[in-house]
Scaffold this motif. Structure first.
Motif, short mmCIF file in Angstrom:
data_model
loop_
_atom_site.label_atom_id
_atom_site.label_comp_id
_atom_site.label_asym_id
_atom_site.label_seq_id
_atom_site.Cartn_x
_atom_site.Cartn_y
_atom_site.Cartn_z
N ALA A 236 4.84 3.90 -13.37
CA ALA A 236 4.71 4.38 -12.00
C ALA A 236 3.44 5.21 -11.74
N PRO A 237 3.07 6.16 -12.62
CA PRO A 237 1.85 6.94 -12.36
C PRO A 237 0.59 6.06 -12.34
N LEU A 238 0.56 5.07 -13.24
CA LEU A 238 -0.60 4.17 -13.30
C LEU A 238 -0.67 3.30 -12.05
N LEU A 239 0.48 2.78 -11.63
CA LEU A 239 0.51 1.95 -10.43
C LEU A 239 0.07 2.75 -9.21
N ALA A 240 0.56 3.99 -9.10
CA ALA A 240 0.21 4.84 -7.97
C ALA A 240 -1.28 5.16 -7.97
N SER A 241 -1.84 5.36 -9.14
CA SER A 241 -3.26 5.71 -9.24
C SER A 241 -4.15 4.56 -8.78
N VAL A 242 -3.85 3.34 -9.25
CA VAL A 242 -4.65 2.18 -8.86
C VAL A 242 -4.47 1.88 -7.37
N ARG A 243 -3.24 1.99 -6.90
CA ARG A 243 -2.99 1.75 -5.48
C ARG A 243 -3.79 2.74 -4.61
N GLN A 244 -3.79 4.00 -5.01
CA GLN A 244 -4.53 5.01 -4.25
C GLN A 244 -6.03 4.72 -4.26
N GLN A 245 -6.53 4.28 -5.42
CA GLN A 245 -7.95 3.97 -5.54
C GLN A 245 -8.34 2.81 -4.63
N TRP A 246 -7.57 1.72 -4.67
CA TRP A 246 -7.90 0.54 -3.88
C TRP A 246 -7.66 0.77 -2.39
N ARG A 247 -6.64 1.53 -2.06
CA ARG A 247 -6.42 1.84 -0.66
C ARG A 247 -7.57 2.70 -0.13
N GLY A 248 -8.04 3.63 -0.94
CA GLY A 248 -9.18 4.45 -0.54
C GLY A 248 -10.44 3.62 -0.34
N THR B 217 0.81 -1.22 0.00
CA THR B 217 0.00 0.00 0.00
C THR B 217 0.85 1.27 0.00
N HIS B 218 2.12 1.15 0.33
CA HIS B 218 3.00 2.32 0.34
C HIS B 218 4.42 1.86 0.08
N GLY B 219 5.27 2.77 -0.27
CA GLY B 219 6.67 2.46 -0.53
C GLY B 219 7.55 3.47 0.16
N PRO B 220 8.87 3.27 0.12
CA PRO B 220 9.53 2.10 -0.46
C PRO B 220 9.39 0.89 0.45
N SER B 221 9.61 -0.30 -0.12
CA SER B 221 9.55 -1.52 0.70
C SER B 221 10.90 -2.21 0.64
N ASP B 222 11.27 -2.83 1.76
CA ASP B 222 12.55 -3.55 1.80
C ASP B 222 12.33 -5.05 1.95
N GLY B 223 11.09 -5.50 1.72
CA GLY B 223 10.78 -6.91 1.86
C GLY B 223 10.77 -7.61 0.53
N LEU B 224 9.99 -8.68 0.46
CA LEU B 224 9.94 -9.52 -0.75
C LEU B 224 9.18 -8.85 -1.88
N PHE B 225 8.27 -7.93 -1.55
CA PHE B 225 7.40 -7.34 -2.56
C PHE B 225 7.75 -5.86 -2.79
N PRO B 226 8.36 -5.53 -3.93
CA PRO B 226 8.73 -4.13 -4.20
C PRO B 226 7.50 -3.26 -4.37
N ALA B 227 7.62 -2.02 -3.95
CA ALA B 227 6.49 -1.10 -4.02
C ALA B 227 6.29 -0.51 -5.40
N ASP B 228 7.28 -0.64 -6.28
CA ASP B 228 7.19 -0.01 -7.59
C ASP B 228 6.79 -0.98 -8.69
N ALA B 229 6.26 -2.16 -8.32
CA ALA B 229 5.84 -3.15 -9.32
C ALA B 229 4.79 -4.06 -8.70
N LEU B 230 4.03 -4.74 -9.57
CA LEU B 230 3.15 -5.80 -9.12
C LEU B 230 3.96 -7.09 -9.02
N THR B 231 3.84 -7.80 -7.92
CA THR B 231 4.52 -9.09 -7.78
C THR B 231 3.51 -10.20 -8.05
N VAL B 232 3.87 -11.11 -8.96
CA VAL B 232 3.01 -12.24 -9.30
C VAL B 232 3.50 -13.45 -8.51
N LEU B 233 2.65 -13.96 -7.63
CA LEU B 233 3.06 -15.09 -6.80
C LEU B 233 3.16 -16.36 -7.64
#
Length: 312
Positions: free
Chosen positions: A132-144, A73-89
């Motif tokens: 990045a702008p598209l990812l941020a937009s969708v993230r903001q929408q879903w977090r909201g 939901t926010h970045g930066p992240s230092d774990g397994l899932f980067p904040a600047d991309a979608l991670t496909v499990l």
């Protein structure tokens, strides 16, 4: 569409709250656990948001009929899932990861007949490059959306007429992220490097003999590695020393046993995980969970007497 909201003060209960996901969580950080899940499920897709306050180890078996994509939901992240991309499990029997404290993730599940191009290297952890702008937009929408649902819970829940709006917003977000089938899938080698394998094998070897767990030197001999390599692998992958991490797994196993079978003696549950010195066990249990083993047992007994005990 169905909407479910869960708040849990118990890590075992929290792990059971996602319908269709087989999960086992082990608490790694000291403190009282608190977790929230917002679960929005439509006909062919599902979005849930999971947030917890403490670091934990996760062992998960995903529903096999869906793709699962992770977005912090926010970045930066230092774990397994980067904040600047979608991670496909990956598609696998069991997925293991260590989540940092105060993590907050959006997870999108989509029926596998959609977006067939996601099959490329499906047994590997991958990241999906999204502008990045598209990812941020969708993230903001879903977090909201999920923030609104959490707030509405205190007022008796969201009005049913909003379900169509939520469904449309979810579909629009998925289309923005995934309709461009030219997006590149990048393999993430982090899940397959040697030090991750070392941690995984040490967990398996410790669980093979919970009443007589191998010493660190025995683990080194079994894996043919040095003590320094063992220490570095655990520190890099879990943020903890091997002693602290493996002990936390055993303490969590005792806790699950007490919750599952509250009629047993605490000393017997502890011994099954190799804790024979009761004062040491009690001290380490209280340090990790911020409660005495007897408190856990009494709570489980109270749930059983009320007929509310669930099988983990």
């Amino acid at each position: 569409m169905t909407i479910a909201l869960h708040h849990c003060e118990d890590i075992t209960e929290h792990a059971r709250r996602l319908d269709g996901w087989q999960q086992e969580y082990d608490q790694l950080e000291e403190g009282h656990f608190s977790g929230d899940i917002v679960d929005i499920a439509g006909r062919e897709m599902r979005l849930f948001r999971e947030s917890v306050n403490l670091g934990l180890s996760q062992s998960i078996h995903f529903p096999e009929t869906q793709w699962h994509l992770v977005l912090p939901t926010h970045g930066p992240s230092d774990g397994l899932f980067p904040a600047d991309a979608l991670t496909v499990l990956p598609r696998c029997e069991q997925f293991w990861s260590v989540a940092p404290g105060r993590y907050d993730l959006l997870v999108l599940s989509i029926d596998r007949h959609r977006y067939g191009w996601l099959e490329r290297d499906e047994r590997r952890l991958r990241t999906l490059a999204v502008p990045a702008p598209l990812l941020a937009s969708v993230r903001q929408q879903w977090r909201g959306m999920t923030d609104y649902l959490l707030a509405a819970q205190a007022q008796g829940g969201p009005p049913s007429r909003l379900q169509a709006v939520l469904s449309r917003q979810l579909e629009e977000g998925v289309a923005l992220l995934l309709d461009d089938c030219s997006r590149s899938l990048r393999l993430d080698p982090a899940c397959y490097r040697t030090r991750r394998y070392i941690v995984d094998r040490c967990q398996a070897l410790t669980r093979e003999r919970p009443d007589d767990p191998p010493s660190l030197m025995a683990l080194c001999r079994r894996l043919k590695i040095s003590r320094r390599t063992l220490q570095y692998s655990f520190q890099a992958e879990t943020g903890q020393s091997p002693v602290h991490y493996l002990r936390a797994l055993r303490l969590n196993a005792v806790r699950r046993s007490l919750l599952r079978e509250p009629s047993q003696r605490i000393a017997d549950a502890a011994a099954q995980q190799g804790f024979f010195h009761q004062s040491y066990f009690g001290r380490e249990y209280r340090r990790l969970f911020r409660e005495a083993p007897s408190t856990t047992l009494n709570r489980a007994l109270g749930q059983e007497s009320r007929g509310g005990r669930h099988a983990p």
